[in-house]
Design a protein around this motif. Structure first.
Motif, PDB file in Angstrom:
ATOM      1  N   ILE A  36       0.861  -1.179   0.000  1.00 47.36           N
ATOM      2  CA  ILE A  36       0.000   0.000   0.000  1.00 47.36           C
ATOM      3  C   ILE A  36       0.897   1.228   0.000  1.00 47.36           C
ATOM      4  O   ILE A  36       1.801   1.355   0.835  1.00 47.36           O
ATOM      5  N   ASP A  37       0.667   2.104  -0.941  1.00 46.80           N
ATOM      6  CA  ASP A  37       1.415   3.354  -1.022  1.00 46.80           C
ATOM      7  C   ASP A  37       0.899   4.299   0.058  1.00 46.80           C
ATOM      8  O   ASP A  37      -0.256   4.725   0.022  1.00 46.80           O
ATOM      9  N   SER A  84       2.585   7.155   0.843  1.00 49.38           N
ATOM     10  CA  SER A  84       3.256   8.438   0.656  1.00 49.38           C
ATOM     11  C   SER A  84       2.284   9.539   0.240  1.00 49.38           C
ATOM     12  O   SER A  84       2.477  10.697   0.578  1.00 49.38           O
ATOM     13  N   GLU A  85       1.210   9.164  -0.461  1.00 48.28           N
ATOM     14  CA  GLU A  85       0.260  10.166  -0.960  1.00 48.28           C
ATOM     15  C   GLU A  85      -1.160   9.632  -0.895  1.00 48.28           C
ATOM     16  O   GLU A  85      -1.799   9.388  -1.898  1.00 48.28           O
ATOM     17  N   GLY A  86      -1.614   9.357   0.302  1.00 50.04           N
ATOM     18  CA  GLY A  86      -3.026   9.016   0.472  1.00 50.04           C
ATOM     19  C   GLY A  86      -3.352   7.543   0.452  1.00 50.04           C
ATOM     20  O   GLY A  86      -4.511   7.172   0.547  1.00 50.04           O
ATOM     21  N   GLY A  87      -2.370   6.665   0.357  1.00 51.22           N
ATOM     22  CA  GLY A  87      -2.616   5.253   0.545  1.00 51.22           C
ATOM     23  C   GLY A  87      -3.344   4.564  -0.576  1.00 51.22           C
ATOM     24  O   GLY A  87      -4.196   3.723  -0.347  1.00 51.22           O
ATOM     25  N   HIS A  88      -3.044   4.875  -1.815  1.00 50.16           N
ATOM     26  CA  HIS A  88      -3.676   4.178  -2.923  1.00 50.16           C
ATOM     27  C   HIS A  88      -3.013   2.821  -3.122  1.00 50.16           C
ATOM     28  O   HIS A  88      -1.805   2.678  -3.016  1.00 50.16           O
ATOM     29  N   LEU A  89      -3.818   1.810  -3.428  1.00 51.33           N
ATOM     30  CA  LEU A  89      -3.251   0.510  -3.746  1.00 51.33           C
ATOM     31  C   LEU A  89      -2.502   0.596  -5.059  1.00 51.33           C
ATOM     32  O   LEU A  89      -2.907   1.295  -5.974  1.00 51.33           O
TER      33      LEU A  89
END
Length: 370
Positions: free
Chosen positions: A342-343, A345-350
């Motif tokens: 899970i990313d 760094s910028e809002g947790g987009h898969l």
């Protein structure tokens, strides 16, 4: 354990009125959740579970978002977060709800509870961003009331070293192959570092082998798997056979997958001039080759851990363990951990990937391991 800065280890019995001191069966101090959240209603379940922390819960009738504020160690510490859910028909409606979990504003998981007697857990490896970490339950349907039974945060020092603070790892599987009993997190701290749960899995297509007695507390080396996990394995029935495993990533698709495979011969199959090594394939792509050490090996070389990551996968993945050239013993596998990234760094987009990037990434990894 705490310091003036916060908790290294936090186990919260949600909905409980008093904290529970460590016992022989549970070496953790279980806190009440009152210091960490100011909303929600406590509820004691009519049934009694073996795990006492599942006998109460906190539910949230009001608000779209309800958040726990966890005072953990200062920023940039690596933690295992675990949220536990046991519906137990506490509301008498026989309608287990669904809702969403977030951590520091990033999507963690879409929670689906059930009428089952089994506890449901969602785990995440995450590097904290501040001295307090926010864990929120988000209502996704007006008719569904979010609830939580337990919430844990365990500092996982000196392990999973390839993690960085822009990526969290959602735990799909942590499997102890060849075992009939799962290794639970409540065991002696010296035997089970990092409070992980290892689910047992015997497979009839293979030999399920194990050592009767291991006179050790824990293992040195990468990620420190428990001895009772490495004492079990599945083994191909013949030297030329392979081990075939299918890994399901549902409910997520198009994920960036991480695999950690653990290898050790627990039954001392070695005789003079015998060798044991395997090749590891993901979707028919050769990813790595590793020797399988003997249980009687050197202190820091009793097992090998093979980490494969940045692997784009769509829904499921096939893992194959085959005998390497020159190996005189059948392939085996003790345990495997499977994550998706899970990313954060910028809002947790898969993570999502195209088929072109999939081919490029595999090509790069093959070059690195050959």
């Amino acid at each position: 354990m705490t310091t003036g800065y916060g908790f290294y280890d936090l186990s919260t019995d949600c909905g409980a009125l008093i904290r529970t001191a460590p016992t022989h069966n549970s070496h953790k101090l279980w806190q009440t959740d009152e210091p960490f959240i100011k909303t929600g209603e406590n509820k004691a379940l009519p049934t009694t579970n073996t795990l006492f922390q599942m006998n109460t819960l906190c539910y949230f009738l009001e608000g779209h978002k309800n958040c726990y504020s966890l005072p953990l160690q200062e920023a940039y510490r690596k933690f295992l977060f675990r949220a536990g859910f046991y519906y137990g028909n506490y509301d008498g409606l026989s309608k287990p709800p669904s809702f969403r979990l977030e951590i520091d504003g990033n999507i963690w998981a879409n929670v689906t509870t059930s009428m089952s007697e089994e506890m449901i857990y969602y785990e995440l490896f995450y590097i904290t961003k501040k001295s307090r970490t926010s864990m929120c339950l988000i209502r996704t349907m007006d008719s569904d009331v979010p609830f939580i039974s337990s919430l844990e945060a365990h500092y996982i020092y000196d392990t999973y070293k390839w993690m960085d603070n822009t990526t969290a790892l959602y735990v799909h599987n942590r499997i102890n192959y060849g075992a009939s009993t799962s290794v639970e997190r409540g065991m002696n701290l010296h035997a089970q570092h990092y409070n992980r749960i290892w689910k047992s899995k015997e497979i009839s297509n293979y030999l399920n082998i194990h050592v009767e007695f291991i006179d050790y507390d824990y293992m040195f080396g990468e990620n420190r798997p428990p001895w009772m996990v490495m004492g079990y394995a599945i083994q191909a029935r013949n030297l030329t056979d392979s081990i075939y495993l299918s890994i399901d990533f549902s409910p997520r698709t198009a994920v960036q997958a991480y695999f950690i495979l653990y290898f050790m011969d627990p039954v001392s199959r070695f005789e003079q001039n015998q060798t044991s090594s395997v090749e590891i394939y993901i979707e028919d792509n050769k990813m790595a080759v590793t020797d399988i050490p003997n249980i009687d090996g050197y202190l820091y070389d009793r097992f090998h851990a093979v980490t494969l990551f940045s692997l784009p996968v769509n829904g499921s993945a096939n893992v194959t363990i085959s005998p390497a050239e020159g190996s005189t013993l059948a392939p085996l596998l003790n345990a495997m951990e499977v994550f998706s990234a899970i990313d954060v760094s910028e809002g947790g987009h898969l993570f999502n990937f195209s088929s072109v990037l999939f081919i490029i990434s595999l090509h790069v990894l093959i070059i690195l391991v050959t």
